[in-house]
Design a protein around this motif. Structure first.
Motif, PDB file in Angstrom:
ATOM      1  N   ALA A  17      58.917  70.138-106.461  1.00  0.00           N
ATOM      2  CA  ALA A  17      59.741  70.791-105.442  1.00  0.00           C
ATOM      3  C   ALA A  17      60.460  69.765-104.568  1.00  0.00           C
ATOM      4  O   ALA A  17      61.631  69.938-104.219  1.00  0.00           O
ATOM      5  N   LEU A  18      59.763  68.679-104.237  1.00  0.00           N
ATOM      6  CA  LEU A  18      60.386  67.618-103.433  1.00  0.00           C
ATOM      7  C   LEU A  18      61.510  66.939-104.201  1.00  0.00           C
ATOM      8  O   LEU A  18      62.577  66.650-103.638  1.00  0.00           O
ATOM      9  N   ALA A  19      61.284  66.683-105.494  1.00  0.00           N
ATOM     10  CA  ALA A  19      62.330  66.072-106.313  1.00  0.00           C
ATOM     11  C   ALA A  19      63.547  66.978-106.417  1.00  0.00           C
ATOM     12  O   ALA A  19      64.695  66.525-106.332  1.00  0.00           O
ATOM     13  N   LEU A  20      63.313  68.272-106.596  1.00  0.00           N
ATOM     14  CA  LEU A  20      64.424  69.224-106.686  1.00  0.00           C
ATOM     15  C   LEU A  20      65.196  69.279-105.370  1.00  0.00           C
ATOM     16  O   LEU A  20      66.440  69.309-105.369  1.00  0.00           O
ATOM     17  N   ALA A  21      64.481  69.273-104.246  1.00  0.00           N
ATOM     18  CA  ALA A  21      65.153  69.298-102.945  1.00  0.00           C
ATOM     19  C   ALA A  21      65.950  68.028-102.697  1.00  0.00           C
ATOM     20  O   ALA A  21      66.950  68.050-101.967  1.00  0.00           O
ATOM     21  N   THR A  22      65.534  66.921-103.317  1.00  0.00           N
ATOM     22  CA  THR A  22      66.251  65.659-103.148  1.00  0.00           C
ATOM     23  C   THR A  22      67.474  65.585-104.048  1.00  0.00           C
ATOM     24  O   THR A  22      68.530  65.090-103.638  1.00  0.00           O
ATOM     25  N   ILE A  23      67.345  66.087-105.268  1.00  0.00           N
ATOM     26  CA  ILE A  23      68.427  65.983-106.248  1.00  0.00           C
ATOM     27  C   ILE A  23      69.510  67.029-106.006  1.00  0.00           C
ATOM     28  O   ILE A  23      70.706  66.769-106.229  1.00  0.00           O
ATOM     29  N   TYR A  24      69.137  68.210-105.531  1.00  0.00           N
ATOM     30  CA  TYR A  24      70.101  69.295-105.419  1.00  0.00           C
ATOM     31  C   TYR A  24      71.316  68.947-104.549  1.00  0.00           C
ATOM     32  O   TYR A  24      72.451  69.276-104.940  1.00  0.00           O
ATOM     33  N   PRO A  25      71.161  68.321-103.356  1.00  0.00           N
ATOM     34  CA  PRO A  25      72.367  68.003-102.571  1.00  0.00           C
ATOM     35  C   PRO A  25      73.364  67.125-103.315  1.00  0.00           C
ATOM     36  O   PRO A  25      74.579  67.313-103.183  1.00  0.00           O
ATOM     37  N   LEU A  26      72.858  66.174-104.116  1.00  0.00           N
ATOM     38  CA  LEU A  26      73.758  65.319-104.879  1.00  0.00           C
ATOM     39  C   LEU A  26      74.473  66.114-105.967  1.00  0.00           C
ATOM     40  O   LEU A  26      75.683  65.941-106.183  1.00  0.00           O
ATOM     41  N   VAL A  27      73.739  66.990-106.652  1.00  0.00           N
ATOM     42  CA  VAL A  27      74.353  67.821-107.688  1.00  0.00           C
ATOM     43  C   VAL A  27      75.388  68.756-107.066  1.00  0.00           C
ATOM     44  O   VAL A  27      76.487  68.949-107.605  1.00  0.00           O
TER      45      VAL A  27
END
Length: 275
Positions: A17-27
């Motif tokens: 969940a932390l990785a997804l929250a980190t990657i999503y803004p860049l995507v």
């Protein structure tokens, strides 16, 4: 075993969940940068129907991001070179040379780590203005060196203390001067730490906004992060171009994290163990 499997899932789910929250803004930013203004207004969250690379070209050339990129590269390269030179020399002196006051100096470097820049930014700006260094590359480089040198000295001192003293003593017996020991022995042995600290210093300087905003008021001298911040007002009605500028600024940092993860981790943990 069920207990072990459950423990693994308990750790994996929050990390995912932390990785997804980190990657999503860049995507999301990359997706917006590929849209037209019309597509963004109609639906900002849907995938771009036909990617538009023109937005990146407009941000790079039309918005002046190329100039800001060069400014940041020059300033960061010079600042990191000075930080590594001064930090390695000071770290060697504090770790391996015996002189009066070395412990006090080292404690002073540690104290410098706990002083927020907001506390010293007013006197620093006044000193820079009195010496004519505001809105100049040397002024910003010196400001970065002053801000991040305590961190560099601390990590290099911690690393050099893990090197056996017998190596230094043997080099001195062989006739090396203090400078010879530093250049022939300590610099090669400190190369891994220098690489890790250099990467961290480069990230600190590259991502800085406050110091660059104070030291570089002129538009032609802006660094990349200040240029991206200026795009918010200049392209407030053209969000895809603004997102393209953010993407251009993020790519170098992302590349560093992707390809130099181990060195970054080594730099963060340097000095935490005693070898």
């Amino acid at each position: 075993m069920p207990g072990t499997r459950l423990a693994r899932w308990a750790a994996a789910v929050p990390m995912a969940a932390l990785a997804l929250a980190t990657i999503y803004p860049l995507v999301f930013t990359a997706n917006v940068a590929m849209k037209t203004r019309r597509d963004y207004v109609l639906d900002r969250f849907s995938p771009a129907a036909s990617p538009r690379w023109d937005n990146l070209a407009e941000a790079w050339a039309g918005a002046g991001m190329a100039r800001y990129f060069v400014n940041s590269f020059v300033v960061v390269a010079c600042a990191v070179a000075l930080l590594l030179l001064l930090g390695s020399m000071a770290g060697f002196a504090l770790a391996r040379l015996r002189f009066r006051g070395s412990s006090v100096i080292f404690l002073g470097c540690l104290a410098g780590l706990f002083v927020p820049f907001q506390v010293i930014m007013v006197p620093l700006t006044r000193v820079m203005a009195d010496t004519g260094l505001v809105d100049t590359y040397p002024g910003l480089i010196l400001a970065y060196v002053a801000q991040f040198l305590p961190f560099t000295v601390f990590l290099m001192t911690s690393h050099y203390r893990t090197i056996p003293a017998e190596i230094v003593d043997a080099a001195r017996i062989d006739g090396n001067t203090v400078y010879g020991v530093y250049r022939r022995i300590m610099l090669p042995l400190g190369a891994p730490a220098l690489l890790s600290v250099g990467i961290l210093d480069a990230l600190f300087c590259w991502n800085d906004v406050l110091i660059a905003l104070l030291m570089m008021p002129s538009p032609e001298h802006r660094t990349l992060m200040i240029g991206v911040n200026a795009l918010r007002g200049q392209y407030s009605d053209d969000i895809p171009t603004f997102a393209s500028g953010i993407l251009i600024a993020a790519v170098p940092v992302l590349m560093i994290y992707l390809f130099l993860q181990r060195q970054i981790a080594d730099g963060v943990t340097a000095g935490s163990t005693k070898g």
